[in-house]
Scaffold this motif. Sequence first.
Motif, PDB file in Angstrom:
ATOM      1  N   SER A  79       0.878  -1.253   0.073  1.00 33.63           N
ATOM      2  CA  SER A  79      -0.020  -0.071   0.141  1.00 33.63           C
ATOM      3  C   SER A  79       1.002   1.219   0.088  1.00 33.63           C
ATOM      4  O   SER A  79       2.023   1.428   0.606  1.00 33.63           O
ATOM      5  CB  SER A  79      -0.845   0.093   1.176  1.00 33.63           C
ATOM      6  N   HIS A  80       0.495   2.340  -0.617  1.00 36.38           N
ATOM      7  CA  HIS A  80       1.166   3.350  -0.907  1.00 36.38           C
ATOM      8  C   HIS A  80       0.263   4.748  -0.507  1.00 36.38           C
ATOM      9  O   HIS A  80      -0.706   4.778  -0.636  1.00 36.38           O
ATOM     10  CB  HIS A  80       1.216   3.643  -2.361  1.00 36.38           C
ATOM     11  N   VAL A  81       1.090   5.462   0.492  1.00 36.00           N
ATOM     12  CA  VAL A  81       0.448   6.505   0.989  1.00 36.00           C
ATOM     13  C   VAL A  81       1.255   7.596   0.306  1.00 36.00           C
ATOM     14  O   VAL A  81       2.385   8.263   0.844  1.00 36.00           O
ATOM     15  CB  VAL A  81       0.484   6.678   2.401  1.00 36.00           C
ATOM     16  N   PRO A  82       0.572   8.373  -0.784  1.00 35.36           N
ATOM     17  CA  PRO A  82       1.574   9.147  -1.562  1.00 35.36           C
ATOM     18  C   PRO A  82       1.472  10.610  -0.727  1.00 35.36           C
ATOM     19  O   PRO A  82       0.922  10.933   0.375  1.00 35.36           O
ATOM     20  CB  PRO A  82       0.604   9.538  -2.735  1.00 35.36           C
ATOM     21  N   LEU A  99     -13.410   2.435   1.767  1.00 38.20           N
ATOM     22  CA  LEU A  99     -12.769   2.639   0.462  1.00 38.20           C
ATOM     23  C   LEU A  99     -11.555   1.717   0.403  1.00 38.20           C
ATOM     24  O   LEU A  99     -10.991   1.237  -0.579  1.00 38.20           O
ATOM     25  CB  LEU A  99     -12.855   4.012  -0.032  1.00 38.20           C
ATOM     26  N   GLY A 100     -10.614   1.889   1.445  1.00 36.05           N
ATOM     27  CA  GLY A 100      -9.324   1.374   1.530  1.00 36.05           C
ATOM     28  C   GLY A 100      -9.386  -0.130   1.703  1.00 36.05           C
ATOM     29  O   GLY A 100      -8.510  -0.923   1.087  1.00 36.05           O
ATOM     30  N   ALA A 148      -4.710   3.390   3.831  1.00 38.78           N
ATOM     31  CA  ALA A 148      -3.603   2.303   3.530  1.00 38.78           C
ATOM     32  C   ALA A 148      -3.944   0.898   4.245  1.00 38.78           C
ATOM     33  O   ALA A 148      -3.773  -0.081   3.673  1.00 38.78           O
ATOM     34  CB  ALA A 148      -2.246   2.853   3.192  1.00 38.78           C
ATOM     35  N   ILE A 149      -3.795   1.251   5.524  1.00 33.73           N
ATOM     36  CA  ILE A 149      -3.847   0.015   6.421  1.00 33.73           C
ATOM     37  C   ILE A 149      -4.991  -0.794   6.289  1.00 33.73           C
ATOM     38  O   ILE A 149      -5.085  -1.929   6.487  1.00 33.73           O
ATOM     39  CB  ILE A 149      -3.944   0.592   7.884  1.00 33.73           C
ATOM     40  N   LEU A 155       3.493  -4.578   3.227  1.00 30.19           N
ATOM     41  CA  LEU A 155       4.507  -3.588   3.176  1.00 30.19           C
ATOM     42  C   LEU A 155       3.861  -2.271   2.721  1.00 30.19           C
ATOM     43  O   LEU A 155       2.787  -1.998   1.975  1.00 30.19           O
ATOM     44  CB  LEU A 155       5.552  -3.948   1.741  1.00 30.19           C
ATOM     45  N   LEU A 156       4.218  -1.301   3.602  1.00 34.51           N
ATOM     46  CA  LEU A 156       3.485  -0.161   3.725  1.00 34.51           C
ATOM     47  C   LEU A 156       4.645   1.206   3.053  1.00 34.51           C
ATOM     48  O   LEU A 156       5.787   1.129   3.740  1.00 34.51           O
ATOM     49  CB  LEU A 156       2.855   0.474   4.932  1.00 34.51           C
TER      50      LEU A 156
END
Length: 225
Positions: A79-82, A99-100, A148-149, A155-156
């Motif tokens: 997951s990507h937190v931009p 939604l996540g 994201a979680i 892998l974050l």
Amino acid sequence: MLKVNDINVFYGNIQALKGVSLEVNEGEIVTLIGANGAGKSTLLKTLSGLLKPKQGTIEYLGSSIAGKQAQSIVKAGISHVPEGRRVFANMTVEENLELGAYLRKDKDGIAKDLQRVFELFPRLLERRKQQSGTLSGGEQQMLAMGRAIMAKPKLLLLDEPSMGLAPLMVKTIFSIVKEINKEGTTILLVEQNAHMALSVADRAYVIETGRVVLSGTAKELKETE
Ligand code: ADP
Ligand code: ADP
């Protein structure tokens, strides 16, 4: 867990990553430190499937993910937190979090994970029915991380979570990053703020104009600060 080997990434003729290699082992917090424009976001965008490397390989849990679709990368557990904490402003906090969970493989335990996000971020619980656009910058960062979680990542990827936040909020965010890691999520953290990043990371890479110029344990790099 993740092995990036000698990747080159271009925007048209501009080469943003020049032979970048790095590794992330399961359970670690690894940080990638560098000035604005060094290529940090480009690396995370490449790992999350938004950009394709022209050369080089990316191995994640033993399979190649270079050039895979972003959706299948999320499903595989990245997951990507931009940067810039993009949340859906006209949806509530709860709706953003739900939604996540949309792309997660395993749909069991969504309610439990939502509870867990609210335990990690009590501020989000207080504001769960609120429109996300009305949250402060720090709360939006929390929401972006919470979302994201909800995808249940192994892998974050965190892109500059401290950007533009007050020192106290940065401390809060970083202590939550630590906690998420302790619960078993591996973390690749991109930061301009080397001091903060080295205080939470196990290992670090320093990137300058598209190249990794230094790497080591956080302890070793702190001594060169
Ligand atoms: P950082 O995240 O370390 O600030 P970036 O990965 O955003 O750096 O950018 C690396 C380099 O690539 C910079 O020179 C930046 O201007 C350039 N770049 C980033 N995005 C684009 C784009 N969409 N088109 C062209 N150049 C870009
Ligand atoms: P982000 O990296 O989170 O997308 P930025 O504010 O860095 O946000 O960039 C906004 C947009 O502009 C992005 O699509 C980025 O790829 C693009 N961009 C960044 N630097 C350049 C550049 N030098 N030339 C063209 N586009 C760029």
